[in-house]
Motif scaffolding. Sequence first.
Motif, PDB file in Angstrom:
ATOM      1  N   ILE A  20       0.740  -1.224  -0.148  1.00  0.00           N
ATOM      2  CA  ILE A  20       0.037   0.066   0.046  1.00  0.00           C
ATOM      3  C   ILE A  20       0.842   1.036   0.033  1.00  0.00           C
ATOM      4  N   SER A  21       0.819   2.189  -0.767  1.00  0.00           N
ATOM      5  CA  SER A  21       1.427   3.083  -1.103  1.00  0.00           C
ATOM      6  C   SER A  21       0.338   4.287  -0.795  1.00  0.00           C
ATOM      7  N   MET A  22       1.076   5.470   0.155  1.00  0.00           N
ATOM      8  CA  MET A  22       0.174   6.569   0.682  1.00  0.00           C
ATOM      9  C   MET A  22       0.832   7.905   0.426  1.00  0.00           C
ATOM     10  N   ASP A  23      -0.013   8.933   0.508  1.00  0.00           N
ATOM     11  CA  ASP A  23       0.257  10.247   0.192  1.00  0.00           C
ATOM     12  C   ASP A  23       1.012  10.561   1.646  1.00  0.00           C
ATOM     13  N   GLU A  24       1.696  11.829   1.671  1.00  0.00           N
ATOM     14  CA  GLU A  24       1.838  12.327   3.150  1.00  0.00           C
ATOM     15  C   GLU A  24       0.803  12.570   4.022  1.00  0.00           C
ATOM     16  N   ARG A  25      -0.478  13.180   3.390  1.00  0.00           N
ATOM     17  CA  ARG A  25      -1.486  13.394   4.252  1.00  0.00           C
ATOM     18  C   ARG A  25      -2.137  11.902   5.120  1.00  0.00           C
ATOM     19  N   ALA A  26      -1.841  10.919   4.196  1.00  0.00           N
ATOM     20  CA  ALA A  26      -2.490   9.399   4.698  1.00  0.00           C
ATOM     21  C   ALA A  26      -1.581   9.054   5.777  1.00  0.00           C
ATOM     22  N   HIS A  27      -0.075   9.173   5.490  1.00  0.00           N
ATOM     23  CA  HIS A  27       0.937   8.833   6.677  1.00  0.00           C
ATOM     24  C   HIS A  27       0.589   9.512   7.703  1.00  0.00           C
ATOM     25  N   GLY A  28       0.433  11.227   7.974  1.00  0.00           N
ATOM     26  CA  GLY A  28       0.079  11.769   8.992  1.00  0.00           C
ATOM     27  C   GLY A  28      -1.223  11.384   9.562  1.00  0.00           C
ATOM     28  N   LEU A  29      -2.205  10.868   8.809  1.00  0.00           N
ATOM     29  CA  LEU A  29      -3.470  10.438   9.510  1.00  0.00           C
ATOM     30  C   LEU A  29      -3.309   9.403  10.143  1.00  0.00           C
ATOM     31  N   TRP A  30      -2.368   8.267   9.926  1.00  0.00           N
ATOM     32  CA  TRP A  30      -2.316   6.987  10.291  1.00  0.00           C
ATOM     33  C   TRP A  30      -1.310   6.945  11.474  1.00  0.00           C
ATOM     34  N   GLY A  31      -0.570   7.987  11.261  1.00  0.00           N
ATOM     35  CA  GLY A  31       0.670   8.155  12.088  1.00  0.00           C
ATOM     36  C   GLY A  31       1.872   7.109  11.999  1.00  0.00           C
ATOM     37  N   VAL A  32       1.977   6.785  10.688  1.00  0.00           N
ATOM     38  CA  VAL A  32       3.124   5.933  10.381  1.00  0.00           C
ATOM     39  C   VAL A  32       4.248   6.752   9.405  1.00  0.00           C
ATOM     40  N   PRO A  33       5.361   5.916   9.558  1.00  0.00           N
ATOM     41  CA  PRO A  33       6.360   6.677   8.891  1.00  0.00           C
ATOM     42  C   PRO A  33       6.113   6.587   7.481  1.00  0.00           C
TER      43      PRO A  33
END
Length: 315
Positions: A20-33
């Motif tokens: 799964i690839s995510m943009d910066e907002r998604a990483h911030g939402l999930w709190g994952v690096p």
Amino acid sequence: MATDAAGVALWSWNVDTDAISMDERAHGLWGVPSGPVTFTDLSANIHPEDLDRVRAAFASTRDVLGAYEVEFRILCGKELRWVSARGRGDDQGIVGRVMFGVFLDVTERKMTEEAREMIAGEMGHRVKNLFSIASALTMISERSTRTSKEMSQDLRLRLSALNRAHDLVRPVPGDPKRAAHLGDLLAMLLAPYAGDGLGGDRVHFTVPELLIGDASATALALVVHELATNSIKYGALSTATGTLDVTCLVDVQDAVITWRERGGPEVIPPKGNGGYGSRLVSGAVSGQLGGSIDVEWPSEGVIIVLRTSKARLAT
């Protein structure tokens, strides 16, 4: 720019590798690096009560016809967030072996919905309580009077006092209240239940000169009103001989209010976490008063101890 303005987080999922690839907002939402992740990686942040449901929904997304949406809770440290995962099933829009979708942070909406449900539940709970109280006050008036005229007058006084107490629990918006003394507050809240003509007053309170601020008065009134309701339905105030003592001890910083019942039915400790009223009291004490509440269940009468700070009560 459009996704940033809309608060939309983007993701893509390789159906063969499970990456799964995510943009910066998604990483911030999930709190994952930053970097590729898998569903297993994200599962560590999904609320345990929602994990099985989300896992099943994720496994079946490719079989869904048309658009799908799954809402669930995630934990980022101590913070709880609500996430809406949206995409299209049946391999619609697949590019190569990659599916696409979005995450939305719907925490604010879910909190609003929960607050609305809580208000509706609280209203229903209080309406039921008021019917129970009215019935109990009628029986008290019947015991303490000799004629129908005396009973009518006594009942009107008790219901009028109950109405004033209810105004403290649900104050009118825009109607500012001034600080009140704890003794005056208790006298108003407990007036409907005090005295039934069978040996004097049934309600006693011994408290110091302690000022209660507007916000805390509302919360404290809610707690006292709920405890009195429980007492008149199940406890000491449900019998002709039961008594209630409310005391308060203060030191430099803290105030400890003790509610002690005697002479009622034999106390049987409840099982489980209690009903809506118990949650209402606990929420008011911990949330609005910033204190704690402890309950003891001796057979002769329940004892409830409310601990909070004098500074918090003054607000």
